[in-house]
Design a protein around this motif. Sequence first.
Motif, short mmCIF file in Angstrom:
data_model
loop_
_atom_site.label_atom_id
_atom_site.label_comp_id
_atom_site.label_asym_id
_atom_site.label_seq_id
_atom_site.Cartn_x
_atom_site.Cartn_y
_atom_site.Cartn_z
N ASN A 100 0.80 -1.21 0.00
CA ASN A 100 0.00 0.00 0.00
C ASN A 100 0.84 1.27 0.00
N GLU A 101 2.13 1.10 -0.23
CA GLU A 101 2.97 2.28 -0.23
C GLU A 101 2.88 2.99 -1.57
N LYS A 102 2.71 4.30 -1.50
CA LYS A 102 2.53 5.10 -2.70
C LYS A 102 3.86 5.38 -3.37
N LEU A 103 3.78 5.86 -4.59
CA LEU A 103 4.94 6.40 -5.28
C LEU A 103 5.19 7.83 -4.80
N PHE A 104 6.45 8.12 -4.53
CA PHE A 104 6.87 9.50 -4.26
C PHE A 104 7.51 10.02 -5.55
N PHE A 105 7.16 11.23 -5.94
CA PHE A 105 7.63 11.78 -7.21
C PHE A 105 8.57 12.96 -7.01
N GLY A 106 9.49 13.10 -7.97
CA GLY A 106 10.26 14.32 -8.07
C GLY A 106 9.46 15.39 -8.79
N SER A 107 10.06 16.56 -8.98
CA SER A 107 9.33 17.68 -9.57
C SER A 107 9.39 17.69 -11.09
N LEU B 34 -5.32 0.91 -5.67
CA LEU B 34 -5.78 2.03 -6.49
C LEU B 34 -5.37 3.34 -5.82
N PHE B 35 -4.85 4.24 -6.60
CA PHE B 35 -4.32 5.51 -6.09
C PHE B 35 -4.88 6.66 -6.91
N TRP B 36 -5.01 7.80 -6.27
CA TRP B 36 -5.31 9.04 -6.97
C TRP B 36 -4.20 10.04 -6.68
N TYR B 37 -3.77 10.71 -7.77
CA TYR B 37 -2.75 11.75 -7.67
C TYR B 37 -3.28 13.03 -8.28
N LYS B 38 -2.82 14.15 -7.74
CA LYS B 38 -3.14 15.48 -8.26
C LYS B 38 -1.88 16.08 -8.86
N GLN B 39 -2.02 16.66 -10.05
CA GLN B 39 -0.87 17.32 -10.70
C GLN B 39 -1.22 18.77 -11.01
N PRO B 40 -0.76 19.70 -10.19
CA PRO B 40 -0.98 21.13 -10.49
C PRO B 40 -0.13 21.53 -11.70
N SER B 41 -0.29 22.76 -12.12
CA SER B 41 0.43 23.24 -13.31
C SER B 41 1.94 23.21 -13.13
N SER B 42 2.41 23.17 -11.90
CA SER B 42 3.86 23.09 -11.63
C SER B 42 4.44 21.74 -12.05
N ILE B 46 1.11 14.85 -6.64
CA ILE B 46 0.78 14.86 -5.22
C ILE B 46 -0.17 13.72 -4.93
N PHE B 47 0.22 12.83 -4.01
CA PHE B 47 -0.61 11.71 -3.62
C PHE B 47 -1.82 12.20 -2.84
N LEU B 48 -3.00 11.66 -3.18
CA LEU B 48 -4.23 12.05 -2.50
C LEU B 48 -4.80 10.94 -1.62
N ILE B 49 -4.96 9.74 -2.20
CA ILE B 49 -5.71 8.71 -1.50
C ILE B 49 -5.40 7.35 -2.08
N TYR B 50 -5.51 6.31 -1.23
CA TYR B 50 -5.22 4.93 -1.62
C TYR B 50 -6.37 4.01 -1.20
N GLN B 51 -6.65 3.01 -2.06
CA GLN B 51 -7.65 1.98 -1.74
C GLN B 51 -7.08 0.62 -2.12
N GLY B 52 -7.01 -0.29 -1.18
CA GLY B 52 -6.57 -1.64 -1.46
C GLY B 52 -7.74 -2.51 -1.90
N SER B 53 -7.44 -3.52 -2.70
CA SER B 53 -8.52 -4.34 -3.26
C SER B 53 -9.25 -5.13 -2.18
N TYR B 54 -8.61 -5.38 -1.05
CA TYR B 54 -9.24 -6.15 0.01
C TYR B 54 -9.84 -5.26 1.10
N PHE B 91 -5.10 12.15 -11.68
CA PHE B 91 -4.80 10.86 -12.30
C PHE B 91 -5.19 9.73 -11.36
N CYS B 92 -5.86 8.75 -11.94
CA CYS B 92 -6.14 7.50 -11.25
C CYS B 92 -5.05 6.51 -11.65
N ALA B 93 -4.57 5.73 -10.71
CA ALA B 93 -3.50 4.77 -11.00
C ALA B 93 -3.77 3.45 -10.28
#
Lengths: 114, 116
Positions: A100-107, B34-42, B46-54, B91-93
Motif C-alpha cells: 500500500n505504499e505510494k509512489l513518491f515523485f520528483g518535480s 488504487l491511487f489518486w494523484y493530483k498534478q498542479p500546473s507546476s 501529489i498523492f491524495l488517497i489509496y484503496q486496497g482491493s481487500y 490521475f487514477c493509478a
Amino acid sequence: DGGITQSPKYLFRKEGQNVTLSCEQNLNHDAMYWYRQDPGQGLRLIYYSQIVNDFQKGDIAEGYSVSREKKESFPLTVTSAQKNPTAFYLCASRIRQSPNEKLFFGSGTQLSVL
Amino acid sequence: AQKITQTQPGMFVQEKEAVTLDCTYDTSDPSYGLFWYKQPSSGEMIFLIYQGSYDQQNATEGRYSLNFQKARKSANLVISASQLGDSAMYFCAMREVQGWGQNFVFGPGTRLSVLP
C-alpha cells in the motif's frame, strides 16, 4: 527533508545528442521508476529498478538507458535513437515489497528538442 | 487494452460544491491497489488517497474520499467542498504485480477547473 530531486528542471537536446536526466532520492527507497508524460496524457513507464545494479524495461524503453550504481541515484539517458524525446519526465520511488505504499515523485524535467 | 479509464477529459465545478471524478480499471489480479494523484500546473505529482482491493471500507483523506465499487471495477474520487486550489489534473493509478515487481499504471487524467 527527505525527497526526490530531479535536475535539471528544463533541458534542451540537439539533433543526435545524448542527454542525461538526474534523479536522486534520500528516502532510502529500494524501488525507483522513470515515467514519461506527453501533453494531455497519463504517465508511461520507461524503466524500473528494484535494487542496485538491477533494472527492467517498461512499456516505452526504446531510445532510453538507465543505470543504478547507487541506491540513491537512478539517472536516465535519452539517446539519439529516441526520435521524439520532447516530453515531461518524472522520476519516482517507493518502498519495495510494501503493497500500500505510494509512489513518491520528483518535480520533473521538461525535455525539449532544439 | 486500456487498464485505467478516465472518461472525463475536463470537469468544471463551482467553488464549495462537491465533484466526482470517474475511474474504471481492468485487472485479473485479485490483489491490487488504487491511487489518486493530483498534478498542479507546476508538474509535481501529489498523492491524495489509496484503496486496497481487500479493503472493506471506502478510503477517506480529509476532503477526499474514494467510492470503491469492486464488482463494477470503479474507483471514483469525490472531492467535497471544492476550493480554487483544487484546479489541477487528476490521475487514477493502479498498482499491479508483474513478473519483475510492482508497476503503477496511470489513466489519461481529468482536468478539474474550480470556478469562483
